[in-house]
Write an enzyme that holds these catalytic residues in place. Structure first.
Site, PDB file in Angstrom:
ATOM      1  N   ASN A   1       0.880  -1.166   0.000  1.00 36.09           N
ATOM      2  CA  ASN A   1       0.000   0.000   0.000  1.00 36.09           C
ATOM      3  C   ASN A   1       0.920   1.219   0.000  1.00 36.09           C
ATOM      4  O   ASN A   1       1.524   1.558   1.021  1.00 36.09           O
ATOM      5  CB  ASN A   1      -0.868  -0.039   1.263  1.00 36.09           C
TER       6      ASN A   1
ATOM      7  N   ARG B   1      -2.459  -2.373  -3.477  1.00 38.94           N
ATOM      8  CA  ARG B   1      -3.728  -1.709  -3.190  1.00 38.94           C
ATOM      9  C   ARG B   1      -3.752  -0.406  -3.993  1.00 38.94           C
ATOM     10  O   ARG B   1      -2.866   0.441  -3.839  1.00 38.94           O
ATOM     11  CB  ARG B   1      -3.845  -1.398  -1.700  1.00 38.94           C
TER      12      ARG B   1
ATOM     13  N   HIS C   1     -13.030   1.826   0.018  1.00 40.52           N
ATOM     14  CA  HIS C   1     -12.998   0.773   1.047  1.00 40.52           C
ATOM     15  C   HIS C   1     -13.604  -0.533   0.520  1.00 40.52           C
ATOM     16  O   HIS C   1     -14.068  -1.354   1.304  1.00 40.52           O
ATOM     17  CB  HIS C   1     -13.792   1.171   2.315  1.00 40.52           C
TER      18      HIS C   1
ATOM     19  N   ARG D   1     -11.923  14.069   8.035  1.00 34.51           N
ATOM     20  CA  ARG D   1     -12.757  14.443   6.873  1.00 34.51           C
ATOM     21  C   ARG D   1     -14.184  14.737   7.322  1.00 34.51           C
ATOM     22  O   ARG D   1     -14.731  14.027   8.165  1.00 34.51           O
ATOM     23  CB  ARG D   1     -12.773  13.310   5.848  1.00 34.51           C
TER      24      ARG D   1
ATOM     25  N   GLY E   1     -11.101  -0.030  12.982  1.00 38.61           N
ATOM     26  CA  GLY E   1     -10.594   0.179  14.347  1.00 38.61           C
ATOM     27  C   GLY E   1     -11.675   0.545  15.350  1.00 38.61           C
ATOM     28  O   GLY E   1     -11.725   0.020  16.462  1.00 38.61           O
TER      29      GLY E   1
ATOM     30  N   GLU F   1      -8.037  -6.464   5.089  1.00 35.92           N
ATOM     31  CA  GLU F   1      -7.810  -5.955   3.734  1.00 35.92           C
ATOM     32  C   GLU F   1      -6.587  -6.609   3.091  1.00 35.92           C
ATOM     33  O   GLU F   1      -6.600  -6.938   1.909  1.00 35.92           O
ATOM     34  CB  GLU F   1      -7.668  -4.428   3.771  1.00 35.92           C
TER      35      GLU F   1
END
Ligand code: ADP
Length: 406
Positions: A9, A83, A171, A231, A322, A376
């Site tokens: 990633n 990714r 996601h 965000r 999380g 992931e």
């Protein structure tokens, strides 16, 4: 069939990498950061479980991977899975050919921070392992099954047809894994209607019908949707002109504020973007932390209720990420805003669920509620193996056909 897959990633100055060995039973993780600066370093844990912190001044992405793999694992991968945040309209993981690399480059205007960094990682791994199969796994791919009424914005048509302005969703790797695993736990593998809530630093929700994404909270970019660490999620689109007219802000400043200074951090008046810190502060009476948590949970519940419109039937909800995996408090607060559809939490099971474990937490009367830890990396490795196997099977078939025709 690849025995070990390196999952990458890649950011502009960092690489998160994981080597998944022998059918994923064994993993090593590493993080290379501050690449290209004198502070460049790699942190990780070796195969023998030894923590490692290696300084690699001025190293680039390729050097960091070289050192990281040698020092952490002393092991060469058989395949590499990248990714990639934005795949445009690509619908599945793909072998990294020149054509696919061009498509990732072409999607750069839609993910200007992420895709160029991914291309740097691809370049580095191609130089380091020129003979290995490499696969791109896209965050957007899972959502390409959304129907048009879910992915279109109510904007002039040419913005969609000529400039690709539409909802993509992100996601996807997590929503795909969690809905698959969750429906398996519920005894209806990839069947029925499910909602997923991926709650981490970035957060999003998704509605899945018979294993396919039918709607999601993120849109053209990962800014749309629910409240996140920094965000804002959804705001009135007129906010831009309001801030420009009244505060003289330019687009760059507004974009930075919405992406980096808002969400939990903004609501809590810069106290923190970290949910644990906010819960602790709220317990000690901090009112900004309390309202940040309340807005987060309310908007999450509202998003889940809205996404249920995409499902012909609602079988249940999976919490992950999380926050979703670890905070019984946030799960309880969210479900308190969502007594509809017959949802009912089992407080004891919710409170007793241990960190990082999967488990059912509803009262057994309405739609099911589960906690399903996301994976992931595992999913990217799995998709990488799948693509590599498909390609080698297709090559074997072509060879057989050629021999038969000769
Ligand atoms: P990322 O999106 O960066 O992968 P994670 O999925 O690791 O992020 O989620 C990070 C978030 O999870 C942080 O806000 C952190 O505070 C939160 N978190 C982790 N453990 C807990 C916990 N026990 N209670 C509440 N929040 C938690």
């Amino acid at each position: 069939m690849p025995k070990s897959v390196l999952v990458i990633n890649c950011g502009s100055s960092s690489i998160k990498f994981a080597l998944l060995l022998e059918d994923q039973e064994f993993r090593i993780h590493g993080l290379a950061e501050n690449l290209g600066t004198p502070e460049a370093r790699i942190k990780g844990v070796t195969v023998g479980n030894e923590p490692v912190d290696i300084r690699i001044p001025n190293a680039d992405h390729k050097e960091a991977l070289e050192v990281g793999l040698e020092r952490l694992a002393n092991y060469k991968p058989d395949a590499i899975g990248h990714r990639i945040v934005h795949g445009g309209t690509l619908t599945k993981a793909e072998l990294l050919t020149d054509d696919i690399i061009e498509k990732i480059r072409a999607a750069t205007p839609l993910a200007p921070l992420h895709n160029p960094a991914h291309l740097v990682g691809i370049e580095a791994t191609k130089r380091l392992f020129p003979d290995l199969p490499q696969v791109a796994v896209f965050d957007t791919a899972f959502h390409q099954t959304m129907p048009e009424h879910a992915f279109r914005y109510a904007l002039p048509k040419f913005l969609y047809t000529e400039h690709n302005v539409r909802r993509y969703g992100f996601h996807g790797t997590s929503h795909a894994y969690v809905s698959e695993r969750g429906s398996e736990l519920a005894g209806s593998f990839k069947q029925g209607g499910w909602l997923t809530a991926h709650l981490g630093n970035g957060s999003s929700t998704c509605a899945i019908w018979n294993g396919q994404s039918v709607d999601t909270s993120m849109g053209l970019t990962p800014l749309e949707g629910i409240v996140m660490g920094t965000r804002s999620g959804d705001v009135d689109p007129s906010l831009h002109s309001f801030l420009a007219a009244n505060l003289g802000w330019d687009l760059y400043k507004i974009d930075k504020m919405l992406n980096k200074e808002s969400g939990l951090l903004g609501l809590s008046d810069n106290l923190s973007n970290d949910m644990r810190t906010l819960i602790e502060a709220s317990e000690q009476g901090n009112e900004d932390a309390t309202i940040a948590i309340e807005v987060f949970c309310y908007r999450l519940a509202k998003s889940l209720a809205a996404l249920s419109c995409g499902l012909p039937r609602l079988d249940g909800l999976f919490f992950t990420g999380g926050i979703g995996e670890n905070s019984a408090y946030i799960r309880e607060k969210t479900m308190a805003y969502l007594p509809h559809f017959g949802f009912k939490l089992n407080k004891e099971q919710n409170d007793n669920l241990k960190r990082g474990t999967e488990g059912r937490i509803d009262a057994g009367t309405g739609p099911q509620i589960w906690v399903v830890p996301t994976d992931e990396e595992g999913r990217i490795a799995q998709e990488t193996e799948h693509v590599v196997n498909e390609v080698s099977q297709a090559a074997a078939k072509k060879f057989e056909t050629n021999v038969a025709m000769a």
